[in-house]
Scaffold this motif. Structure first.
Motif, PDB file in Angstrom:
ATOM      1  N   ASP A  77       0.837  -1.198   0.000  1.00 29.30           N
ATOM      2  CA  ASP A  77       0.000   0.000   0.000  1.00 29.30           C
ATOM      3  C   ASP A  77       0.880   1.260   0.000  1.00 29.30           C
ATOM      4  O   ASP A  77       0.742   2.156   0.826  1.00 29.30           O
ATOM      5  N   ASN A 124      -2.516  -4.066  -1.605  1.00 25.14           N
ATOM      6  CA  ASN A 124      -1.873  -3.942  -2.911  1.00 25.14           C
ATOM      7  C   ASN A 124      -0.365  -3.861  -2.743  1.00 25.14           C
ATOM      8  O   ASN A 124       0.134  -3.106  -1.921  1.00 25.14           O
ATOM      9  N   ILE A 149      -2.266  -7.943  -6.087  1.00 20.25           N
ATOM     10  CA  ILE A 149      -3.410  -7.526  -5.268  1.00 20.25           C
ATOM     11  C   ILE A 149      -3.924  -8.746  -4.513  1.00 20.25           C
ATOM     12  O   ILE A 149      -4.385  -9.709  -5.124  1.00 20.25           O
TER      13      ILE A 149
HETATM   14  C1  LIG Z   1      -5.848  -1.971  -4.857  1.00 18.46           C
HETATM   15  O1  LIG Z   1      -5.971  -1.972  -6.261  1.00 18.46           O
HETATM   16  C2  LIG Z   1      -7.303  -2.173  -6.716  1.00 18.46           C
HETATM   17  C3  LIG Z   1      -7.266  -2.294  -8.231  1.00 18.46           C
HETATM   18  O2  LIG Z   1      -6.389  -1.395  -8.808  1.00 18.46           O
HETATM   19  C4  LIG Z   1      -8.172  -1.022  -6.220  1.00 18.46           C
HETATM   20  O3  LIG Z   1      -9.506  -1.226  -6.651  1.00 18.46           O
HETATM   21  C5  LIG Z   1      -8.114  -0.959  -4.707  1.00 18.46           C
HETATM   22  O4  LIG Z   1      -8.835   0.163  -4.241  1.00 18.46           O
HETATM   23  C6  LIG Z   1      -6.667  -0.871  -4.217  1.00 18.46           C
HETATM   24  N1  LIG Z   1      -6.632  -0.988  -2.754  1.00 18.46           N
HETATM   25  C7  LIG Z   1      -5.841  -0.261  -1.982  1.00 18.46           C
HETATM   26  C8  LIG Z   1      -5.901  -0.548  -0.523  1.00 18.46           C
HETATM   27  O5  LIG Z   1      -5.085   0.598  -2.444  1.00 18.46           O
END
Ligand SMILES: *[C@@H]1O[C@H](CO)[C@@H](O)[C@H](O)[C@H]1NC(C)=O
Ligand SMILES: *[C@@H]1O[C@H](CO)[C@@H](O)[C@H](O)[C@H]1NC(C)=O
Length: 155
Positions: A77, A124, A149
């Motif tokens: 993150d 992520n 992810i």
């Molecule tokens: C992680 O990536 C996904 C797809 O790109 C996105 O929808 C999601 O909000 C992200 N989560 C975080 C915690 O950044």
């Protein structure tokens, strides 16, 4: 197979799809904009299952792999979570299939990745893997930028 190789060869910078499932998504790009003949895949595509990942690699390196140092950097993150370095090939007693590969030679290798997945909580990740042909990290021969992810926590 051949079609995939050409796809990789002619689309530098494009995102290579590795896998997607209900609990995991992975893809990678090359950090530089030059074309590489490189393919990487893992199965099964999940984080919950405890069986080791089977990784498959096809690579035509652009220089001989007598010495190979890898540098792993993981961002979770957007915060840097891990940074480690390891010499995989030193020219003596090498136990990895990539060691000793010659420039222009097609290297096909399969290996297990164990004890790795359960360390990733939901979120992520960006995983940058660099390969250097010298210990001073000057001559980079490959650099991959993985996006991972993790959609569920492993309990
Ligand atoms: C992680 O990536 C996904 C797809 O790109 C996105 O929808 C999601 O909000 C992200 N989560 C975080 C915690 O950044
Ligand atoms: C890896 O990809 C992320 C997300 O696309 C980007 O922000 C980052 O700069 C890339 N890193 C390298 C070393 O290419």
């Amino acid at each position: 197979m051949l079609g995939l190789i050409f796809f990789v060869l002619f689309t530098p910078g494009a995102s290579e799809f590795i896998c997607t499932s209900s609990d995991l998504e992975m893809s990678y790009t090359f950090c530089d904009s030059t074309a590489h003949v490189f393919m990487f895949n893992v199965t099964p595509c999940n984080i919950m299952n405890k069986t080791p990942w089977k990784a498959a690699l096809t690579w035509i390196p652009r220089s001989d792999i007598t010495f190979l140092k890898t540098v792993f950097q993981v961002w979770y993150d957007s915060a840097k979570a891990l940074h480690w370095k390891r010499v995989l090939c030193s020219g003596a007693d090498d136990k990895y299939a990539v060691c000793g590969a010659l420039k222009g030679e097609t290297l096909v290798s399969a290996f297990d990745i164990k004890g790795f997945r359960s360390e990733f909580p939901k979120g992520n990740y960006t995983v940058v893997v660099q390969g250097f042909s010298d210990d001073y990290e000057k001559n980079m021969i490959i650099c991959l930028n993985f996006t991972m992810i993790v959609k569920q926590d492993v309990f």
